[in-house]
Design a protein around this motif. Structure first.
Motif, PDB file in Angstrom:
ATOM      1  N   MET A   1      79.694 -46.277  42.640  1.00  0.00           N
ATOM      2  CA  MET A   1      80.433 -45.681  41.544  1.00  0.00           C
ATOM      3  C   MET A   1      81.805 -45.295  42.085  1.00  0.00           C
ATOM      4  O   MET A   1      81.898 -44.634  43.117  1.00  0.00           O
ATOM      5  CB  MET A   1      79.670 -44.466  41.019  1.00  0.00           C
ATOM      6  CG  MET A   1      80.434 -43.651  40.013  1.00  0.00           C
ATOM      7  SD  MET A   1      79.537 -42.219  39.388  1.00  0.00           S
ATOM      8  CE  MET A   1      78.470 -42.993  38.216  1.00  0.00           C
ATOM      9  N   ASN A   2      82.860 -45.693  41.365  1.00  0.00           N
ATOM     10  CA  ASN A   2      84.200 -45.363  41.840  1.00  0.00           C
ATOM     11  C   ASN A   2      84.517 -43.883  41.587  1.00  0.00           C
ATOM     12  O   ASN A   2      83.802 -43.188  40.866  1.00  0.00           O
ATOM     13  CB  ASN A   2      85.246 -46.296  41.233  1.00  0.00           C
ATOM     14  CG  ASN A   2      85.447 -46.101  39.735  1.00  0.00           C
ATOM     15  OD1 ASN A   2      85.296 -45.005  39.208  1.00  0.00           O
ATOM     16  ND2 ASN A   2      85.797 -47.175  39.059  1.00  0.00           N
ATOM     17  N   ALA A   3      85.595 -43.422  42.194  1.00  0.00           N
ATOM     18  CA  ALA A   3      85.949 -41.999  42.155  1.00  0.00           C
ATOM     19  C   ALA A   3      86.220 -41.496  40.737  1.00  0.00           C
ATOM     20  O   ALA A   3      85.829 -40.379  40.389  1.00  0.00           O
ATOM     21  CB  ALA A   3      87.158 -41.745  43.049  1.00  0.00           C
ATOM     22  N   LYS A   4      86.864 -42.324  39.905  1.00  0.00           N
ATOM     23  CA  LYS A   4      87.171 -41.895  38.537  1.00  0.00           C
ATOM     24  C   LYS A   4      85.891 -41.690  37.734  1.00  0.00           C
ATOM     25  O   LYS A   4      85.728 -40.678  37.048  1.00  0.00           O
ATOM     26  CB  LYS A   4      88.067 -42.922  37.845  1.00  0.00           C
ATOM     27  CG  LYS A   4      88.433 -42.539  36.429  1.00  0.00           C
ATOM     28  CD  LYS A   4      89.316 -43.579  35.772  1.00  0.00           C
ATOM     29  CE  LYS A   4      89.664 -43.159  34.359  1.00  0.00           C
ATOM     30  NZ  LYS A   4      90.499 -44.153  33.692  1.00  0.00           N
ATOM     31  N   VAL A  25      73.557 -36.779  43.830  1.00  0.00           N
ATOM     32  CA  VAL A  25      73.760 -38.215  43.696  1.00  0.00           C
ATOM     33  C   VAL A  25      74.282 -38.503  42.301  1.00  0.00           C
ATOM     34  O   VAL A  25      73.786 -37.938  41.326  1.00  0.00           O
ATOM     35  CB  VAL A  25      72.434 -39.000  43.916  1.00  0.00           C
ATOM     36  CG1 VAL A  25      72.644 -40.498  43.740  1.00  0.00           C
ATOM     37  CG2 VAL A  25      71.828 -38.703  45.266  1.00  0.00           C
ATOM     38  N   THR A  26      75.280 -39.381  42.210  1.00  0.00           N
ATOM     39  CA  THR A  26      75.746 -39.896  40.918  1.00  0.00           C
ATOM     40  C   THR A  26      75.785 -41.411  41.030  1.00  0.00           C
ATOM     41  O   THR A  26      76.251 -41.948  42.037  1.00  0.00           O
ATOM     42  CB  THR A  26      77.156 -39.371  40.560  1.00  0.00           C
ATOM     43  OG1 THR A  26      78.064 -39.723  41.591  1.00  0.00           O
ATOM     44  CG2 THR A  26      77.153 -37.868  40.356  1.00  0.00           C
ATOM     45  N   THR A  27      75.267 -42.087  40.018  1.00  0.00           N
ATOM     46  CA  THR A  27      75.199 -43.543  40.085  1.00  0.00           C
ATOM     47  C   THR A  27      75.129 -44.147  38.689  1.00  0.00           C
ATOM     48  O   THR A  27      74.877 -43.454  37.705  1.00  0.00           O
ATOM     49  CB  THR A  27      73.991 -43.987  40.940  1.00  0.00           C
ATOM     50  OG1 THR A  27      74.052 -45.393  41.159  1.00  0.00           O
ATOM     51  CG2 THR A  27      72.677 -43.613  40.285  1.00  0.00           C
ATOM     52  N   ILE A  28      75.341 -45.443  38.619  1.00  0.00           N
ATOM     53  CA  ILE A  28      75.177 -46.205  37.378  1.00  0.00           C
ATOM     54  C   ILE A  28      73.861 -46.952  37.485  1.00  0.00           C
ATOM     55  O   ILE A  28      73.590 -47.603  38.501  1.00  0.00           O
ATOM     56  CB  ILE A  28      76.344 -47.191  37.166  1.00  0.00           C
ATOM     57  CG1 ILE A  28      77.654 -46.436  37.024  1.00  0.00           C
ATOM     58  CG2 ILE A  28      76.090 -48.064  35.944  1.00  0.00           C
ATOM     59  CD1 ILE A  28      78.879 -47.315  36.945  1.00  0.00           C
TER      60      ILE A  28
END
Length: 144
Positions: A1-4, A25-28
């Motif tokens: 996941m990109n910073a934006k 954690v953050t993800t798509i």
């Protein structure tokens, strides 16, 4: 996941956090609850309706998943813009268990569920999401 994308997801999650709770954690991901039988029936019906010209298979929409030390947050991802559109669900981590990781050529997945619930939630990670998948898998114990 990109910073934006990460920054926008964290901004959406932040108001829902309890004191001391932080995103780990953050993800798509893709979430799936469509049965194989239903997918096959849909593909067959679309092939018949188009005279055999094409078969359509429903694909899950991309979702944002944020995991804290207490909960999992799921948001619908806007396919055009990087922001999360709608908060879909919050799942408490306490008591959650997962299945074995299933590796595929382009993605991997596992099913999370609560021991007292027969229904599970299949989380599909893209190939580039292995690090996030491993972090979530390490935090949710394997069903035994």
């Amino acid at each position: 996941m990109n910073a934006k994308r990460r920054r926008l997801l964290l901004a959406a999650v932040d108001p829902m956090l309890e004191p001391g709770e932080q995103a780990e954690v953050t993800t798509i991901v893709n979430l799936s609850s469509v049965s194989v039988r239903r997918t096959a029936a849909f593909a067959a019906a679309s092939a018949i309706m188009s005279g055999g010209g094409m078969a359509v298979i429903p694909a899950p929409a991309p979702m944002y998943l944020a995991m804290t030390d207490r909960r999992l947050f799921v948001f619908r991802a806007n396919p055009t813009f990087a922001r999360p559109e709608e908060h879909l669900m919050t799942i408490p981590r306490a008591g959650l268990v997962r299945s074995e990781i299933k590796e595929r050529l382009l993605n991997s997945s596992f099913v999370v569920s609560a021991p007292d619930n027969e229904q599970g939630l299949k989380i599909v990670f893209p190939l580039v999401g292995r690090k996030d998948r491993n972090a979530i898998a390490a935090a949710v114990p394997l069903a035994g």
